[in-house]
Design an enzyme around this catalytic site. Structure first.
Site, PDB file in Angstrom:
ATOM      1  N   CYS A   1      -1.638  -7.372   3.473  1.00  0.00           N
ATOM      2  CA  CYS A   1      -1.932  -7.733   2.090  1.00  0.00           C
ATOM      3  C   CYS A   1      -0.909  -8.751   1.583  1.00  0.00           C
ATOM      4  O   CYS A   1       0.279  -8.634   1.872  1.00  0.00           O
ATOM      5  CB  CYS A   1      -1.901  -6.488   1.204  1.00  0.00           C
TER       6      CYS A   1
ATOM      7  N   CYS B   1       3.579   0.436  -1.357  1.00  0.00           N
ATOM      8  CA  CYS B   1       2.430   0.359  -0.449  1.00  0.00           C
ATOM      9  C   CYS B   1       2.822  -0.053   0.968  1.00  0.00           C
ATOM     10  O   CYS B   1       3.500  -1.061   1.178  1.00  0.00           O
ATOM     11  CB  CYS B   1       1.416  -0.624  -1.025  1.00  0.00           C
TER      12      CYS B   1
ATOM     13  N   CYS C   1     -17.766   4.963  -4.017  1.00  0.00           N
ATOM     14  CA  CYS C   1     -16.758   4.338  -4.880  1.00  0.00           C
ATOM     15  C   CYS C   1     -16.130   3.206  -4.085  1.00  0.00           C
ATOM     16  O   CYS C   1     -15.805   3.370  -2.911  1.00  0.00           O
ATOM     17  CB  CYS C   1     -15.701   5.357  -5.287  1.00  0.00           C
TER      18      CYS C   1
ATOM     19  N   CYS D   1     -12.695   4.910 -11.921  1.00  0.00           N
ATOM     20  CA  CYS D   1     -11.735   5.817 -11.298  1.00  0.00           C
ATOM     21  C   CYS D   1     -10.388   5.126 -11.368  1.00  0.00           C
ATOM     22  O   CYS D   1     -10.224   4.036 -10.807  1.00  0.00           O
ATOM     23  CB  CYS D   1     -12.141   6.068  -9.850  1.00  0.00           C
TER      24      CYS D   1
ATOM     25  N   ARG E   1      -7.952  14.473  -9.643  1.00  0.00           N
ATOM     26  CA  ARG E   1      -7.945  14.555  -8.176  1.00  0.00           C
ATOM     27  C   ARG E   1      -6.520  14.553  -7.634  1.00  0.00           C
ATOM     28  O   ARG E   1      -5.716  13.704  -8.015  1.00  0.00           O
ATOM     29  CB  ARG E   1      -8.704  13.357  -7.601  1.00  0.00           C
TER      30      ARG E   1
ATOM     31  N   CYS F   1       3.131  -4.767  -3.881  1.00  0.00           N
ATOM     32  CA  CYS F   1       3.258  -3.441  -4.500  1.00  0.00           C
ATOM     33  C   CYS F   1       4.276  -2.625  -3.679  1.00  0.00           C
ATOM     34  O   CYS F   1       4.046  -2.367  -2.490  1.00  0.00           O
ATOM     35  CB  CYS F   1       1.914  -2.737  -4.524  1.00  0.00           C
TER      36      CYS F   1
ATOM     37  N   CYS G   1     -15.238   6.736  -0.380  1.00  0.00           N
ATOM     38  CA  CYS G   1     -14.445   5.718  -1.062  1.00  0.00           C
ATOM     39  C   CYS G   1     -14.168   4.589  -0.082  1.00  0.00           C
ATOM     40  O   CYS G   1     -13.479   4.781   0.922  1.00  0.00           O
ATOM     41  CB  CYS G   1     -13.133   6.319  -1.556  1.00  0.00           C
TER      42      CYS G   1
HETATM   43  S1  SF4 Z   1      -1.695  -1.499  -3.320  1.00  0.00           S
HETATM   44 FE1  SF4 Z   1      -1.239  -2.305  -1.266  1.00  0.00          FE
HETATM   45  S2  SF4 Z   1      -3.189  -3.089  -0.498  1.00  0.00           S
HETATM   46 FE2  SF4 Z   1      -3.395  -2.874  -2.739  1.00  0.00          FE
HETATM   47  S3  SF4 Z   1      -2.795  -4.886  -3.633  1.00  0.00           S
HETATM   48 FE3  SF4 Z   1      -0.945  -3.633  -3.589  1.00  0.00          FE
HETATM   49  S4  SF4 Z   1       0.048  -4.151  -1.617  1.00  0.00           S
HETATM   50 FE4  SF4 Z   1      -2.098  -4.817  -1.472  1.00  0.00          FE
END
Ligand code: SF4
Length: 408
Positions: free
Chosen positions: A65, A72, A142, A202, A272, A69, A109
């Site tokens: 990605c 993550c 979802c 959600c 959840r 974040c 999901c």
């Molecule tokens: S949560 Fe993870 S997969 Fe989603 S945008 Fe952020 S870094 Fe990318």
């Protein structure tokens, strides 16, 4: 205890507590914990009986990605040794989904890493949803693809999606410490786009990123305000190789208090227990079922959960039952709003509506790390090496994207 009597009475009437009352739940002691669970349990049973909704995650595209974040494992620069693969073909995703449905999941999901989908990605997901609904027209779907552009929510809705997941994750005030590549406002906008298109919204949170009690209460009230039909509560999975790898702030007791606070603020909304259930609640998971009415079956996006059969056994042993495909998740008064939205009568704003999906992390139950503000009172602000529990985090090596059978 006056606080719990008040919260129970409000919850049974479907009323939202004050912010001070929500904060007081997080400040209760371990001596009061079972009373807190019992009070939240009364509210849960009022609106959801003893049903547990099962949801099943299919990671359509894993890792790589460009977003940052910090919680993550799929983020830009992540060194977590997760599975990395590009889009599953529709039949591959449908095979994984079928395993989850056969295991008892009512909702599938479909999650993909990334900032947001291209129009070609919407086409791919459209084909995948068709393959899943061909096999089982009743299954709820979802979708969780990140930030939506104009008209993409409408396309997903027209293609048969029931819900869209996009978590707020943390409070507006701390969002900038968690992620730099997009904003809290971007996330709110996508939830509103989904809801405005008639998709069930959600949207949930991640606890354990170093946030304060006030941050947790802020994000939970914001989710209520947004009209999220389903609130996934993720407990940070501190993946090795992510910035939050040492953020082991949670105890099972703290997790139960957080779940109870979320329940009291969202008495008639699907709550959840999402990513981090096994890692942080551990042997206290069955108590969580007295508060939440929904869990994920089996594995998460990039980490493994307990065996699907163990989930089913736990539900039965705790005296709960798996919600059937023909049963409504939300109470009638909420479902009416949801059905109106699904019928295309939703306005751009977010009211409230049907059940929903969720996952950990932003795009799904990832896990991660963040440099948030001070840790909550009574919690470790920084785990020592002795307190790290990396042994509890198991990277997913089976199911979607592998040759091995899914865990369901
Ligand atoms: S949560 Fe993870 S997969 Fe989603 S945008 Fe952020 S870094 Fe990318």
């Amino acid at each position: 205890m006056d606080l719990l009597d008040t919260l129970t009475a409000k919850g049974l009437r479907g009323e939202v507590p004050t912010r001070e009352e929500a904060l007081a739940v997080l400040a209760t002691t371990d001596d009061e914990l079972l009373d807190v669970v019992a009070a939240a349990g009364k509210v849960r049973r009022r609106w959801f009986g003893r049903r547990v909704k099962l949801n099943y995650l299919v990671n359509l595209k894993s890792g790589l990605c460009p977003e940052d974040c910090s919680y993550c494992s799929q983020r830009l620069g992540s060194k977590a040794e997760i599975l990395k693969y590009t889009w599953l073909k529709p039949d591959q995703a449908a095979d994984a989904a079928r395993a989850g449905v056969a295991g008892g999941a009512k909702r599938v999901c479909l999650v993909a890493s990334g900032r947001g989908p291209t129009d070609r990605d919407i086409d791919r997901v459209t084909d995948t949803m068709a393959a899943i609904k061909d096999a089982d027209p009743e299954v709820e779907i979802c979708v969780c693809l990140g930030l939506l552009s104009d008209n993409q929510a409408e396309r997903l809705k027209a293609a048969g999606a029931d819900a869209y997941n996009h978590n707020l994750n943390t409070s507006e005030g701390t969002y900038g410490t968690i992620t730099k590549t997009h904003t809290y406002a971007d996330r709110v906008d996508t939830v509103q786009k989904a809801h405005g298109a008639g998709l069930s919204a959600c949207s949930g949170l991640i606890a354990g990123m170093g946030e304060s009690d006030e941050d947790l209460v802020d994000v939970v009230f914001a989710l209520r305000e947004l009209g999220s039909d389903s609130v996934p509560v993720n407990f940070l999975i501190p993946f090795e190789g992510t910035p939050l790898a040492k953020e082991w702030n949670l105890t099972p007791q703290r997790c139960l208090r957080i779940l109870a606070m979320v329940r009291f603020v969202n008495p008639d909304t699907e709550v959840r227990i999402a990513g981090g259930r096994e890692v942080h609640l551990r042997s206290m998971q069955p108590l969580g079922l007295h508060i939440a009415n929904s869990i994920f079956l089996g594995d998460y996006l990039t980490s493994e959960g307990q065996a699907g059969q163990t989930d089913l056994d736990m539900i039965k042993d705790a005296g709960f039952e798996v919600e059937g495909a023909g049963e409504a998740t939300l109470p009638r008064h909420r479902a009416d709003v949801a059905e109106a939205a699904q019928a295309g009568h939703a306005s751009g704003g977010c009211g409230s509506a049907a059940s929903a999906c969720g996952s950990g992390g932003g795009c799904g139950p990832c896990g991660g790390h963040a440099h948030g503000p001070a840790a909550p009172a009574g919690e470790a602000s920084e785990a020592s090496d002795d307190e790290l529990r990396g042994d509890l985090v198991k990277v997913r090596r089976r199911g979607a994207g592998t040759e091995l059978a899914p865990n369901a």
